[in-house]
Scaffold this motif. Structure first.
Motif, PDB file in Angstrom:
ATOM      1  N   ALA A  13     -28.136  13.929 -12.347  1.00 55.23           N
ATOM      2  CA  ALA A  13     -27.260  14.595 -13.312  1.00 55.23           C
ATOM      3  C   ALA A  13     -25.998  15.111 -12.621  1.00 55.23           C
ATOM      4  CB  ALA A  13     -28.001  15.739 -13.989  1.00 55.23           C
ATOM      5  N   ALA A  14     -26.156  15.687 -11.434  1.00 53.54           N
ATOM      6  CA  ALA A  14     -24.994  16.171 -10.689  1.00 53.54           C
ATOM      7  C   ALA A  14     -24.073  15.021 -10.301  1.00 53.54           C
ATOM      8  CB  ALA A  14     -25.452  16.930  -9.452  1.00 53.54           C
ATOM      9  N   LEU A  15     -24.662  13.903  -9.904  1.00 51.54           N
ATOM     10  CA  LEU A  15     -23.859  12.734  -9.551  1.00 51.54           C
ATOM     11  C   LEU A  15     -23.127  12.176 -10.771  1.00 51.54           C
ATOM     12  CD1 LEU A  15     -23.038  10.669  -7.395  1.00 51.54           C
ATOM     13  CD2 LEU A  15     -25.090   9.374  -7.994  1.00 51.54           C
ATOM     14  N   ALA A  16     -23.767  12.187 -11.931  1.00 53.67           N
ATOM     15  CA  ALA A  16     -23.113  11.712 -13.151  1.00 53.67           C
ATOM     16  C   ALA A  16     -21.929  12.599 -13.519  1.00 53.67           C
ATOM     17  CB  ALA A  16     -24.114  11.662 -14.293  1.00 53.67           C
ATOM     18  N   ILE A  17     -22.103  13.912 -13.374  1.00 53.70           N
ATOM     19  CA  ILE A  17     -20.996  14.833 -13.676  1.00 53.70           C
ATOM     20  C   ILE A  17     -19.858  14.644 -12.688  1.00 53.70           C
ATOM     21  CG2 ILE A  17     -20.351  17.271 -13.708  1.00 53.70           C
ATOM     22  CD1 ILE A  17     -23.182  17.804 -14.840  1.00 53.70           C
ATOM     23  N   ALA A  18     -20.198  14.526 -11.400  1.00 57.78           N
ATOM     24  CA  ALA A  18     -19.162  14.347 -10.381  1.00 57.78           C
ATOM     25  C   ALA A  18     -18.416  13.024 -10.568  1.00 57.78           C
ATOM     26  CB  ALA A  18     -19.781  14.409  -8.990  1.00 57.78           C
ATOM     27  N   SER A  19     -19.134  11.976 -10.929  1.00 55.20           N
ATOM     28  CA  SER A  19     -18.460  10.693 -11.129  1.00 55.20           C
ATOM     29  C   SER A  19     -17.622  10.701 -12.402  1.00 55.20           C
ATOM     30  CB  SER A  19     -19.473   9.557 -11.146  1.00 55.20           C
ATOM     31  OG  SER A  19     -20.392   9.727 -12.199  1.00 55.20           O
ATOM     32  N   GLY A  20     -18.037  11.459 -13.403  1.00 58.45           N
ATOM     33  CA  GLY A  20     -17.204  11.615 -14.595  1.00 58.45           C
ATOM     34  C   GLY A  20     -15.900  12.322 -14.269  1.00 58.45           C
ATOM     35  N   LEU A  21     -15.985  13.343 -13.423  1.00 59.96           N
ATOM     36  CA  LEU A  21     -14.761  14.029 -12.992  1.00 59.96           C
ATOM     37  C   LEU A  21     -13.886  13.123 -12.133  1.00 59.96           C
ATOM     38  CD1 LEU A  21     -16.223  17.541 -12.159  1.00 59.96           C
ATOM     39  CD2 LEU A  21     -14.819  16.897 -14.129  1.00 59.96           C
ATOM     40  N   GLY A  22     -14.523  12.292 -11.307  1.00 55.29           N
ATOM     41  CA  GLY A  22     -13.756  11.342 -10.497  1.00 55.29           C
ATOM     42  C   GLY A  22     -13.051  10.306 -11.350  1.00 55.29           C
ATOM     43  N   ALA A  23     -13.721   9.839 -12.401  1.00 57.82           N
ATOM     44  CA  ALA A  23     -13.096   8.874 -13.305  1.00 57.82           C
ATOM     45  C   ALA A  23     -11.932   9.506 -14.057  1.00 57.82           C
ATOM     46  CB  ALA A  23     -14.128   8.329 -14.277  1.00 57.82           C
ATOM     47  N   ARG A  24     -12.107  10.760 -14.457  1.00 58.59           N
ATOM     48  CA  ARG A  24     -11.025  11.457 -15.155  1.00 58.59           C
ATOM     49  C   ARG A  24      -9.831  11.635 -14.227  1.00 58.59           C
ATOM     50  NH1 ARG A  24      -9.160  16.738 -15.969  1.00 58.59           N
ATOM     51  NH2 ARG A  24      -8.366  17.068 -18.065  1.00 58.59           N
ATOM     52  N   ARG A  25     -10.103  11.998 -12.987  1.00 57.63           N
ATOM     53  CA  ARG A  25      -9.019  12.177 -12.013  1.00 57.63           C
ATOM     54  C   ARG A  25      -8.300  10.851 -11.747  1.00 57.63           C
ATOM     55  NH1 ARG A  25      -9.668  13.069  -5.794  1.00 57.63           N
ATOM     56  NH2 ARG A  25      -7.540  13.599  -5.273  1.00 57.63           N
ATOM     57  N   ARG A  26      -9.071   9.776 -11.658  1.00 53.01           N
ATOM     58  CA  ARG A  26      -8.472   8.463 -11.412  1.00 53.01           C
ATOM     59  C   ARG A  26      -7.634   8.012 -12.598  1.00 53.01           C
ATOM     60  NH1 ARG A  26     -11.812   2.952  -9.929  1.00 53.01           N
ATOM     61  NH2 ARG A  26     -10.004   1.687  -9.439  1.00 53.01           N
ATOM     62  N   HIS A  27      -8.098   8.311 -13.799  1.00 49.17           N
ATOM     63  CA  HIS A  27      -7.373   7.914 -15.004  1.00 49.17           C
ATOM     64  C   HIS A  27      -6.059   8.673 -15.154  1.00 49.17           C
ATOM     65  CE1 HIS A  27      -6.750   6.453 -19.056  1.00 49.17           C
ATOM     66  NE2 HIS A  27      -6.603   7.695 -19.469  1.00 49.17           N
TER      67      HIS A  27
END
Length: 61
Positions: A13-27
Motif C-alpha cells: 500500500a505504501a509503495l502504491a501511494i508513493a508510485s502514485g505521487l511519483g506519477a503525479r510528479r512526472r506528469h
C-alpha cells in the motif's frame, strides 16, 4: 503467518501511494524532455496487484 501478510500488504500500500505521487510528479514536470527511468504507472499497478493478493491471503488464513 497472517501478521507477515498484513505487514507485506502495508508495504504494498505504501509503495502504491508513493508510485502514485511519483506519477503525479512526472506528469506535472516543467521540462517535458527530462524523462525519468521509472515507469510509475506500472509500479503502481503491480503494487496494487500485490496488495490485493496479500490481503486475500491474509483473510484466507
Amino acid at each position: 503467518m497472517a501478521p507477515l501478510l498484513w505487514t507485506a500488504s502495508g508495504g504494498f500500500a505504501a509503495l502504491a501511494i508513493a508510485s502514485g505521487l511519483g506519477a503525479r510528479r512526472r506528469h506535472r514536470r516543467r521540462d517535458p524532455d527530462a524523462v525519468g527511468w521509472v515507469d510509475w504507472p506500472t509500479v503502481q499497478m503491480l503494487s496494487l496487484i500485490g496488495l490485493a493478493v496479500t490481503i486475500g491471503l491474509a483473510f484466507k488464513t
